[in-house]
Design an enzyme around this catalytic site. Structure first.
Site, short mmCIF file in Angstrom:
data_model
loop_
_atom_site.label_atom_id
_atom_site.label_comp_id
_atom_site.label_asym_id
_atom_site.label_seq_id
_atom_site.Cartn_x
_atom_site.Cartn_y
_atom_site.Cartn_z
N VAL A 11 0.84 -1.21 0.00
CA VAL A 11 0.00 0.00 0.00
C VAL A 11 0.87 1.26 0.00
CG1 VAL A 11 -1.58 1.36 1.43
CG2 VAL A 11 -2.04 -1.05 0.99
N ASP A 30 10.81 3.40 5.40
CA ASP A 30 10.60 2.00 5.81
C ASP A 30 11.76 1.60 6.71
OD1 ASP A 30 8.59 -0.28 4.44
OD2 ASP A 30 10.32 -1.09 5.54
N GLU A 151 -7.57 2.52 2.46
CA GLU A 151 -7.15 2.28 1.08
C GLU A 151 -7.95 1.10 0.52
OE1 GLU A 151 -5.16 4.02 -1.07
OE2 GLU A 151 -6.22 2.56 -2.29
N LEU A 153 -7.36 -0.15 -2.72
CA LEU A 153 -6.69 -0.75 -3.89
C LEU A 153 -6.63 -2.27 -3.75
CD1 LEU A 153 -3.63 -1.82 -3.06
CD2 LEU A 153 -3.10 0.59 -3.15
N PHE A 267 -16.91 -10.48 -8.11
CA PHE A 267 -16.75 -11.30 -6.91
C PHE A 267 -17.76 -12.44 -6.83
CE2 PHE A 267 -13.38 -9.44 -4.36
CZ PHE A 267 -13.10 -8.34 -5.15
N CYS A 278 -5.55 -9.22 3.02
CA CYS A 278 -6.67 -8.35 3.42
C CYS A 278 -7.88 -9.13 3.90
CB CYS A 278 -7.04 -7.42 2.28
SG CYS A 278 -5.75 -6.18 2.01
N ARG A 345 0.91 -14.20 0.79
CA ARG A 345 0.35 -14.17 2.13
C ARG A 345 -1.07 -14.75 2.15
NH1 ARG A 345 1.73 -8.00 3.67
NH2 ARG A 345 0.98 -7.73 1.54
#
Ligand code: NAD
Length: 448
Positions: A11, A30, A151, A153, A267, A278, A345
């Site tokens: 992100v 970072d 966010e 995205l 979806f 997410c 992930r």
């Protein structure tokens, strides 16, 4: 505007590069030195379409720079976006320890007014916690505001989604915070920027809606949106399971549903379930925070349960066909949690692979982008140079990520190189007639 982005992951890096692209002067911070080193050299630390070129272009324009030193980021700007990870704890609760630590550091290091904006997905009431942390540790030396700007995205289309969002949501508690955030997003709202993506702008000159809410509502909008999308996926997976039992075709059912504008076609693809950084964790965190505030979100617990069962029901299909897995060679196409990303992930593909290995199968894998990371985490798989190579000599071929290029493979030639030309399509990527025509036995999700 000068802007600081803390956390330069999926992100933060996209947000930083896009904010520079629309004309802001951005520093991305970072604490992973290898990421900063790679980015300074113009290399993106993960695959995301369009992003590396945008990073390089804006570094050259002098609008995007990278730092491993938090103090530098805090000094650069009064507008600070937090794009830090919020992974799940074993209880399902979001782990906000990094958000807390960085907020504490901003409070102590701030040299003037700061607007701290959470772009990380956080449970409702987290903004209140950030506000309190700022108050406690800043010694009230400077003014500050805390805002929420979730966010939306999606990995794989992240740059596109940032520049052409369906909406921008800002959750604020002061006029000053609202004014600053409106200024940040003005070029996106008005669609005034140069970047040309391969896909045309879908907005036709219309403004992007910018919704201003209070902080709690904004935080809830993000969890409510992701949980709703996850619910759509589990819904169609439940329908697919029923289709399997009654001989209906879930792709036709989904198409018939999707024409209804109140439902929409998105979806509604049946498969082995959702994964990624997410949906699984956001669902868990939403159920957890609802429970903590006195509401048992039974609906979403069921959504999670259906998703977990999809992997098991797919494995049952594999076993129904292969019978004994011990000693069998199983080819796997796809490791990433979805196409166009190398993100592993919470990938359902890996959940399937772990179970195959537990049952004694040898797994030969191919993924167009995710193999470098997979090699480090799963050294016991055999990694192949191409999808066709993975399938050679295998007893079955499992499609676990719907990379479109898998459709281009010459299945007829491939069927002759397998010990048994059997395909189990966990993503309904292929047309059953085409696969069978090529000489395969074929099973998919919710299709006869
Ligand atoms: P990520 O793990 O890719 O990025 C987090 C970054 O923060 C990493 O680069 C890490 O090195 C850095 N970091 C950790 N501790 C730090 C510290 N103390 N100081 C500076 N940097 C530090 O995570 P992500 O996928 O970018 O997700 C970030 C947040 O955005 C999460 O809350 C996630 O739920 C949310 N989100 C993710 C997506 C997505 O598609 N990945 C989409 C929308 C929202």
């Amino acid at each position: 505007m000068k802007i600081t982005v803390i956390g330069t992951g999926h992100v933060g890096l996209v947000a930083g590069a896009c904010l520079a692209e629309i004309g802001h002067d951005v520093v991305c911070v970072d604490n992973d030195p290898s990421k900063i080193e790679a980015l300074r050299a113009g290399r993106a630390p993960f695959f995301e379409p369009d992003m590396e070129a945008m990073v390089q272009r804006n570094q050259k324009r002098g609008l995007l720079s990278f730092s491993g030193v938090l103090e530098e980021g805090i000094a650069h700007s009064e507008v600070i976006f937090l794009c830090l990870g919020t992974p799940p704890l074993p209880s399902g609760e979001a782990d906000l320890s990094v958000v807390e630590r960085v907020t504490h550091q901003i409070a102590t290091l701030a040299d003037g007014y700061k607007l701290v904006i959470s772009k990380s997905t956080v449970p409702v009431l987290t903004g209140d916690r950030i506000q309190r942390t700022m108050e406690v540790y800043s010694g009230r030396k400077h003014e500050f505001d805390v805002a929420s700007n979730p966010e939306f995205l999606a990995e794989g289309t992240a740059v596109f989604d940032f520049l052409y969002p369906d909406r921008i949501v800002v959750g604020v508690e002061s006029e000053r915070a609202e004014k600053l955030l409106r200024e940040v997003y003005e070029p996106v709202v008005r669609q005034e920027f140069q970047w040309n993506l391969e896909r045309p702008c879908p907005r036709d000159g219309r403004k992007i809606p910018l919704l201003v809410t209070n902080r709690n509502s904004s935080e809830l909008i993000k969890h409510a949106s992701n949980s709703f999308l996850a619910m759509k996926i589990s819904y169609i997976n439940a329908i697919a399971n029923l289709c399997d039992k009654v001989g209906a075709d879930v792709t036709q059912v989904a198409e018939g549903m999707g024409y209804d504008h109140r439902i929409g076609p998105q979806f509604l693809r049946a498969g082995i379930g959702f994964g990624g950084f997410c949906f699984p964790k956001d669902l868990q965190a939403f159920v957890w925070i609802a429970g903590k505030n006195g509401y048992d979100f039974r609906l979403l617990r069921e959504v999670e349960q259906i998703n977990a069962e999809q992997v098991d029901s797919f494995l049952q299909k594999v076993k129904d066909q292969v019978w004994v897995l011990r000693g069998k060679t199983i080819a796997v196409w796809g490791l990433a949690f979805k196409p166009n990303t190398d993100d592993l992930r919470f990938s359902p593909a890996l959940a399937v692979i772990e179970k195959l290995q537990e049952e004694g199968a040898t797994v030969r894998a191919f993924d167009p982008k995710a193999m470098d990371d997979a090699r480090k985490e799963y050294p016991s798989l055999t990694y192949c140079g191409s999808a066709a190579e993975a399938a050679e000599g295998a007893d079955a071929l499992l499609v676990l990520t719907e990379w479109p290029e898998f459709r281009e493979i010459d299945l007829k030639a491939l069927s002759k190189k397998m010990v048994r030309p059997l395909m189990l399509d966990g993503r309904n990527l292929f047309d059953p007639a085409v696969v069978r025509e090529a000489g395969f036995e074929y099973c998919s999700m919710g299709r006869p």
